[in-house]
Write an enzyme that holds these catalytic residues in place. Structure first.
Site, PDB file in Angstrom:
ATOM      1  N   LYS A  77       0.523  -1.208   0.054  1.00  0.00           N
ATOM      2  CA  LYS A  77      -0.132  -0.315   0.067  1.00  0.00           C
ATOM      3  C   LYS A  77       1.235   0.801   0.131  1.00  0.00           C
ATOM      4  CE  LYS A  77      -2.379  -0.220   3.378  1.00  0.00           C
ATOM      5  NZ  LYS A  77      -1.827  -1.802   4.347  1.00  0.00           N
ATOM      6  N   THR A  79       3.622   1.775  -0.738  1.00  0.00           N
ATOM      7  CA  THR A  79       4.773   1.335  -2.755  1.00  0.00           C
ATOM      8  C   THR A  79       3.641   2.342  -3.574  1.00  0.00           C
ATOM      9  OG1 THR A  79       6.154  -0.217  -2.573  1.00  0.00           O
ATOM     10  CG2 THR A  79       5.735   0.152  -3.946  1.00  0.00           C
ATOM     11  N   ARG A 100       2.083   7.484   7.468  1.00  0.00           N
ATOM     12  CA  ARG A 100       2.061   6.858   8.588  1.00  0.00           C
ATOM     13  C   ARG A 100       4.238   6.330   8.952  1.00  0.00           C
ATOM     14  NH1 ARG A 100      -0.963   1.106  10.081  1.00  0.00           N
ATOM     15  NH2 ARG A 100      -0.331   1.220   8.337  1.00  0.00           N
ATOM     16  N   LYS A 111       7.135  -8.063   8.846  1.00  0.00           N
ATOM     17  CA  LYS A 111       6.645  -7.293   7.581  1.00  0.00           C
ATOM     18  C   LYS A 111       6.979  -5.931   6.708  1.00  0.00           C
ATOM     19  CE  LYS A 111       1.313  -4.449   6.928  1.00  0.00           C
ATOM     20  NZ  LYS A 111       2.441  -3.676   6.387  1.00  0.00           N
ATOM     21  N   ALA A 279      -3.573  -0.526  12.452  1.00  0.00           N
ATOM     22  CA  ALA A 279      -4.917  -0.703  11.880  1.00  0.00           C
ATOM     23  C   ALA A 279      -5.186  -1.914  12.633  1.00  0.00           C
ATOM     24  CB  ALA A 279      -4.951  -0.371  11.027  1.00  0.00           C
ATOM     25  N   PHE A 307      -3.430  -2.333   6.435  1.00  0.00           N
ATOM     26  CA  PHE A 307      -4.248  -2.992   6.361  1.00  0.00           C
ATOM     27  C   PHE A 307      -5.077  -3.590   5.206  1.00  0.00           C
ATOM     28  CE2 PHE A 307      -2.470  -4.216  10.737  1.00  0.00           C
ATOM     29  CZ  PHE A 307      -1.149  -4.843   9.659  1.00  0.00           C
ATOM     30  N   PHE A 387       3.959  -7.757  -9.148  1.00  0.00           N
ATOM     31  CA  PHE A 387       5.300  -8.511  -8.007  1.00  0.00           C
ATOM     32  C   PHE A 387       5.713  -8.857  -9.545  1.00  0.00           C
ATOM     33  CE2 PHE A 387       3.522  -7.146  -4.459  1.00  0.00           C
ATOM     34  CZ  PHE A 387       3.717  -7.388  -3.375  1.00  0.00           C
ATOM     35  N   TRP A 415       6.605  -0.540  -7.990  1.00  0.00           N
ATOM     36  CA  TRP A 415       7.898  -0.960  -7.456  1.00  0.00           C
ATOM     37  C   TRP A 415       8.869  -0.519  -8.222  1.00  0.00           C
ATOM     38  CZ3 TRP A 415      12.089  -4.042  -7.890  1.00  0.00           C
ATOM     39  CH2 TRP A 415      12.523  -4.100  -6.476  1.00  0.00           C
TER      40      TRP A 415
END
Length: 562
Positions: A77, A79, A100, A111, A279, A307, A387, A415
């Site tokens: 998110k 990214t 954040r 994570k 979250a 999330f 990805f 990315w």
């Protein structure tokens, strides 16, 4: 795929980038010398007086980035948020980003950080993912100062009549440490305090973090801090920070932390990174002040909520928009091939293998999140965050399904390609916003009972059939109504991996029950926390934490930080 091993890591890309001195970023935004403070060459804090000057400026459009239920490593998110912000500038729109601050817990755990990735990162990446400007440490200090003052009050005669069995204010630290979940304090005799059971939460679960992120200014911060409930008397009267006379010193400790932090992306797009509540156990959004400041300084502000849409987006739309008087314009729902395959039954060890059938089976999860955003009355786009191991067949299957369902969908390759990889997403976002086809509404009326608000979220957002309340929670709801807390929004604490409160129920479970085991009052923040399932307010580290790969070279540069 032979090129995969040649791909640079996030930290390599970040360290090879050329940052613009923060002074130049500040000047380009039209901020005067008296409205910012340098924190080194590439970081700055913006003065609260800046908002006063910008008050009459027209607000930019607010784009919220959310996601489907994630895999343990996250779906990118941040990214996509960074990539979209960069892309908007590439197509000639004046955009800023609001994110954040990363917590050291997930940074050192599994994570990862929250600075984006690849060529869609905010920098200086090492600083942002570690101590940054010290905001989280200031919150840790303020939270624990209140705990110390309360225990000292009990030790010195307890004039307020605090029942030591009913103390609800724990201590915090910014690390995943399961050993601290349950502790006993005050052991060792009369000089060491009064013995009682307690524990630690992670700093980002502290109510002070939530307050910092929802406060409008320094005065509002102090007022909110004064209302925090720390304990109860034997006859269940709430004891607040104000009763202990603590709000002044807490505000003093947070006077710099409340100022938004300005940095930049790899493409020199300005970014405000401020506050970092989880979250799954808090409201999961950056500060109201940063979002509103970015909206005053730009035509578009791209922000995110933690999330999936069942957690961060719901809380952004039901809690943050109310607290900050924010009117969102568009939602981007990040979906990844790997997460959809996981929701379709593939184990996390096999997510790199092509499996179109599993992908199709997992689409029900995406479908539910789209339905949720539609219930809020907001236009939306599904962004496929690409990805390396995604195949053409898998991307085609996801894109075709979205088109068949009438869902706006765009492939985002931010990315690998930075803003250029998000150009189509940016153009689609602008087009939808300019159509102005929105009818934003909240999921519930705050004047409904706590029970009804929880049921609304559980049934409309999660898809639950029923909600179970323990006898303890039923008593709490009656007490909270008596205290005058019944008209506050609800902040659900729930696993991020499932729409249900059971992390093993992937996809789109049906016929399930949400079990509410406890309520926690966050009166200063302005909401009631409802703890469901087995969600923890102090996470633990995995078997092989990311910290094992981290180091620093002889020149002082970080190594192994993603």
């Amino acid at each position: 795929m032979d090129q995969v091993n040649e791909i640079k890591s996030d930290i390599q890309i970040a360290q090879e980038s050329k940052m613009t001195p923060i002074r130049d970023i500040v000047e380009n935004l039209g901020i005067s010398e008296t409205e910012w403070e340098p924190y080194g060459h590439y970081k700055a804090k913006l003065s609260l007086s800046l908002m006063d000057r910008l008050e009459k400026n027209k607000d930019g459009k607010v784009i919220l980035v959310t996601a489907i239920n994630p895999t343990p490593a996250g779906e990118g998110k941040s990214t996509c948020t960074v990539g979209l912000g960069q892309a908007l500038n590439k197509i000639g729109r004046r955009a800023m980003i609001a994110l954040r601050e990363p917590s050291l817990g997930p940074t050192m755990g599994i994570k990862g950080g929250a600075a984006g990735g690849g060529y869609s990162q905010v920098v200086p990446m090492e600083d942002i993912n570690l101590h940054f400007t010290g905001d989280i440490h200031a919150i840790t200090t303020a939270h624990n100062a209140l705990a110390a003052m309360m225990d000292n009050h009990i030790h010195r005669g307890n004039e307020l009549g605090i029942d030591v069995r009913k103390v609800v204010w724990k201590r915090v630290m910014d690390m995943n440490d399961r050993s601290l979940r349950e502790v006993v304090v005050g052991l060792g005799g009369p000089l060491k305090g009064v013995p009682r059971e307690s524990g630690f939460d992670i700093t980002v679960a502290s109510e002070i973090m939530a307050i910092l992120c929802l406060a409008a200014d320094l005065k509002d911060l102090k007022h909110r801090l004064s209302k925090m409930v720390v304990a109860y008397t034997s006859d269940d009267k709430p004891i607040t920070a104000s009763d202990l006379g603590a709000e002044g010193v807490l505000t003093l400790l947070l006077k710099d932390a409340i100022k938004p932090n300005l940095v930049q992306t790899l493409e020199n797009t300005p970014a405000l990174i401020h506050g970092g509540p989880f979250a799954n156990i808090a409201h999961g959004c950056n500060s109201v002040m940063a979002t509103k400041m970015a909206a005053k300084l730009s035509d578009y502000v791209v922000t995110e909520a933690g999330f999936g849409a069942d957690l961060g987006a719901e809380k952004f739309l039901d809690i943050k928009t109310r607290a900050g008087d924010i009117d969102p314009d568009l939602v981007v729902i990040v979906a990844t091939i790997r997460a959809l395959k996981m929701h379709g039954g593939v184990s996390k060890d096999n997510l790199k293998e092509e499996n179109v059938e599993a992908l199709k089976n997992g689409l029900a999860n995406l479908e539910k999140h789209v339905e949720t955003i539609r219930q809020f009355g907001l236009p939306h786009i599904v962004a496929i965050n690409r990805f390396l191991h995604d195949t053409d067949a898998e991307i085609e299957a996801l894109t075709s399904w979205c088109n068949e369902q009438g869902i706006n969908v765009v492939l985002a390759d931010v990315w690998a390609k930075g803003g250029e990889g998000g150009r189509e997403l940016a153009e689609k976002a602008v087009a939808l916003i300019e159509e102005n086809d929105k009818n934003f509404t909240h999921m519930y009326d705050v004047n409904e009972s706590i029970e009804e608000k929880i049921k609304a979220i559980a049934t409309k957002v999660y898809g639950a059939k029923t909600v179970e309340f323990s006898s303890y929670v039923k008593k709490q709801m009656a007490d909270y109504a008596r205290y005058g807390w019944g008209n506050l929004p609800v902040c659900m604490a729930k696993t991020q991996y499932s729409l249900s409160d059971d992390p093993s129920k992937l996809g789109r479970p049906e016929g399930f029950t949400i079990t509410v085991r406890e309520l926690k009052p966050s009166i200063g923040a302005g909401f009631i926390v409802a703890l469901t399932g087995d969600v923890m307010t102090m996470p633990g580290l995995p078997k092989e934490p990311a910290a094992l790969k981290m180091d620093v070279d002889e020149e002082g540069r970080a190594v192994g930080l993603f």
